[in-house]
Write an enzyme that holds these catalytic residues in place. Structure first.
Site, PDB file in Angstrom:
ATOM      1  N   ASP A  46       4.696  17.391  20.707  1.00 36.40           N
ATOM      2  CA  ASP A  46       4.866  18.043  19.470  1.00 36.40           C
ATOM      3  C   ASP A  46       4.299  19.479  19.598  1.00 36.40           C
ATOM      4  OD1 ASP A  46       4.783  18.954  16.835  1.00 36.40           O
ATOM      5  OD2 ASP A  46       3.247  17.302  15.975  1.00 36.40           O
TER       6      ASP A  46
ATOM      7  N   LYS B  26       5.093  30.144  17.003  1.00 33.59           N
ATOM      8  CA  LYS B  26       6.290  29.365  16.880  1.00 33.59           C
ATOM      9  C   LYS B  26       7.194  30.081  15.906  1.00 33.59           C
ATOM     10  CE  LYS B  26       7.615  24.657  15.865  1.00 33.59           C
ATOM     11  NZ  LYS B  26       7.051  23.294  15.827  1.00 33.59           N
TER      12      LYS B  26
ATOM     13  N   GLU C 262      11.612  17.171  14.513  1.00 34.26           N
ATOM     14  CA  GLU C 262      10.439  16.599  14.012  1.00 34.26           C
ATOM     15  C   GLU C 262      10.474  15.361  13.149  1.00 34.26           C
ATOM     16  OE1 GLU C 262       8.285  20.485  13.018  1.00 34.26           O
ATOM     17  OE2 GLU C 262       8.256  20.820  15.025  1.00 34.26           O
TER      18      GLU C 262
ATOM     19  N   ASP D  16       7.942  16.912   5.599  1.00 37.93           N
ATOM     20  CA  ASP D  16       7.007  17.623   6.624  1.00 37.93           C
ATOM     21  C   ASP D  16       6.433  18.940   6.291  1.00 37.93           C
ATOM     22  OD1 ASP D  16       5.849  18.481   9.162  1.00 37.93           O
ATOM     23  OD2 ASP D  16       7.483  17.976  10.422  1.00 37.93           O
TER      24      ASP D  16
END
Ligand code: AMP
Length: 634
Positions: A7, A68, A168, A190
């Site tokens: 992850d 990211k 994800e 999420d």
């Protein structure tokens, strides 16, 4: 060699592996599974993780976190984000993001990610007593092609073999679905450090299908930290880099505590670690500061439900993922949104890595977990090709499950064309110019056949990683071009949303404009073919037939230039009339051509005998691509 699941998070990253039939996260020397996705560049080499995070205030100019957000994006698109994180962008590089780094060459987000991945790989080597096999790496569902490519590049730099990129929320569903063997419709909510994704999944007998995804690549726990920091220190923007970072870090600590207790404090320091002031904050204060941010997730949830053709009532369970779902207000909000308590049995920090490890294990082919798991994700925006008149021929509609392929056959529009430029677009508007251009490529070296003869088969493939591959092949000659789609940069979720909204707002006018353009293109084709035939074979017609045909042709020539959608019917009517009046002439020519073709001569000889290539139409030189960049759908 065990495969690993990674992850690669905005704030924290984890690595997990299946051992003895059970997935577990690998721990560092301090028994922690989460590695802060923070990298500092020292003279002696990069420092990754907690040390880099803890010492960030002292080494602000060479420490990078939350990068990211910048993966696979162009500087022009994320200057505001860079300013938010107080990074200095390297202006000399306009194509991709690169940050200036004190005492070091400028660094890219891909390099930062590769350092994080190297650290995880080293952890795996230590725990597994050897190199891991391949890796499944998770990405946000909304990552586009460029962002996925950038993630793969980072893995390659870190010496990892990427088995698959996995969304994800889908990874989280794997973790839950396989653990519980449940079936039904799930929403995966999420909320991590920097991104928010919501996905609607259909789970049936161990088979997952992602029905829809929506999200916001600029929403997460970082925003909570900033909101809280600004709540206690309203002049945050005026503080030095080091001070602001220290306040943000203190706000983050306070935020975590407020998930468990009702009152905490933000301790302000001067940047060197010395405390200067402390502000008491209650959970109510914090919730007031973050409420507008939490409410921003509502819109994406509604969009995901609409795309899946469902309402909140249809959802059987809601799964929480990401550290920020520990915030009590977030849990309450999700419960109210879907009308049910969210499902949070698994650790929200680890669930994505656990799912990735399970998928990685399944890909070994000898997994005890499942052997026939089929995984479907969806494409966020339609993919297509620009065709004649600048309209879009959709190959793959949005929300199609992946992997997905589609193909169509096209032909040329102009005689003697030796090349065709294919323009790939992403979006849901009817006109190519209103969508996002993904790239252009040329199929070169066609033998210059008459218009309409070449058959060019174009294949679109979105692979299991969500990456687009396009190839084009002329079927008679076998000439082929495989296209490297190199999108210049990614789209943010906001942009995707704007594109979707505008495609809905403009749907009616778009369709009318498209239909007019199609009518005009068709008329142009008929007129061009007719002119060519008349130049070559006028002698085959009686004067009367010639006059009848040209009278209608002249009317169509005049009408077809209109840009008013209201004229479409007249253009179509005249085109049909012209078709009818010239049908006997066409029939006679076809029969004559057949006789020549049956005598066994090559197509180009036939073409020149028919006068197709020396009739004054533009004929590009050998090897040169024709300027006409649109193909003509058959
Ligand atoms: P992730 O990207 O899933 O690792 O999520 C990290 C985010 O979760 C960061 O913004 C953290 O500050 C936040 N977070 C972690 N633990 C907690 C907690 N106990 N309460 C509130 N937020 C948390």
């Amino acid at each position: 060699m065990a495969n690993i699941g990674i992850d690669l998070g905005t704030t924290n990253s984890l690595v997990a592996v299946v051992m003895g039939g059970k997935a577990r996260c690998l721990l560092d020397d301090h028994a922690k599974s989460m590695l802060p996705s923070v990298v500092r560049y020292d003279a002696g080499g990069p420092v990754v993780g907690k040390e880099a995070l803890d010492e960030a205030p002292q080494f602000a100019a060479r420490t990078f976190s939350s990068t990211k957000r910048f993966m696979g994006r162009a500087p022009a698109d994320c200057g505001a984000d860079a300013a938010l994180f107080r990074y200095t962008m390297d202006d000399s590089e306009p194509r991709f993001v690169r940050f200036l780094c004190e005492g070091h060459a400028p660094v890219t987000p891909v390099e930062v990610a590769s350092e994080v991945l190297k650290a995880l790989r080293a952890r795996a080597v230590e725990c597994l007593f050897g190199e891991p096999g391949g890796a499944v790496i998770t990405v946000p569902a909304y990552f586009d092609d460029a962002q996925r490519q950038a993630t793969k590049d980072a893995a390659r730099l870190a010496g990892l073999e990427v088995l698959r990129l996995l969304n994800e929320p889908t990874a989280a569903a794997i973790a839950y679905g396989l653990d519980q063997r449940a079936s039904g419709k799930f929403a995966v909510y999420d909320l991590g450090g920097g991104t928010f994704d919501v996905s609607i999944l259909d789970l049936n007998d161990g088979i997952f299908q992602v029905l829809s995804t929506a999200g916001d690549t600029h929403l997460g726990g970082d925003d909570f930290d900033r909101a809280l920091a600004q709540y206690v220190v309203p002049d945050l923007a005026a503080r030095s880099n080091a001070e602001a970072r220290a306040i943000l870090a203190a706000a983050e600590r306070c935020k975590r505590e407020l998930s468990d207790v009702e009152i905490s404090e933000v301790v302000e320091s001067d940047g060197s670690g010395t405390s200067t002031r402390s502000y008491a904050v209650t959970r109510v204060d914090f919730e007031e500061a973050i409420l507008p941010i939490v409410e921003r997730t509502t819109r994406a949830c509604a969009q995901a439900l609409t795309d899946a053709g469902l309402t909140a009532k249809d959802i059987d369970a809601v799964v929480l993922v990401g550290g920020s779902t520990r915030v009590p207000l977030v849990r309450e909000h999700v419960a109210a949104l879907f009308g049910r308590e969210p499902f949070c049995d698994l650790n929200p920090d680890e669930v994505v890595a656990i799912g990735a490890a399970m998928q990685a294990d399944i890909l070994t082919g000898s997994s005890q977990l499942a052997d026939d798991l089929l995984l479907l994700d969806v494409i966020p925006l339609s993919l297509g090709l620009e065709v004649m008149g600048g309209v879009v021929e959709k190959f793959i509609p949005r929300c199609s499950p992946i992997p997905m392929s589609a193909s169509q056959t096209f032909t040329t529009h102009v005689d003697g064309q030796t090349g065709i430029v294919l323009h790939l677009v992403q979006g849901d508007r009817e006109l190519a110019s209103d969508n996002r251009s993904l790239g252009r490529f040329t199929l070169k070296g066609l033998p210059g056949l008459p218009a309409g003869i070449p058959r060019i088969k174009v294949d679109f493939l979105v692979d299991a990683d969500g990456i687009l591959h396009v190839s084009a092949k002329e079927e008679f000659t076998g000439i082929e071009a495989k296209i490297e789609v190199k999108p210049s940069y990614g789209l943010s979720e906001d942009e995707i949303e704007v594109m979707l909204e505008s495609s809905i707002d403009n749907a009616e006018t778009d369709v009318e404009v498209r239909m007019l353009i199609e009518a005009r293109v068709e008329a142009e084709g008929i007129l061009r073919a007719l002119d060519k035939a008349l130049r070559a074979d006028r002698a085959m017609l009686s004067e009367e037939s010639y006059q009848a045909i040209t009278a209608v042709a002249d009317k169509l020539r005049e009408a077809h230039v209109s840009t008013d959608p209201a004229d479409r019917k007249r253009i179509n009517d005249l085109a049909h009339e012209l078709d009818a009046v010239s049908a006997p002439f066409a029939q006679e020519r076809i029969e004559r051509d057949l006789t020549i073709a049956l005598s066994g001569r090559a197509a180009d000889v036939v073409g020149s005998e028919l006068g197709l290539n020396n009739d004054g139409t533009k004929k590009p030189g050998p090897g040169a691509a024709a300027e006409e960049d649109a193909t003509d759908a058959r």
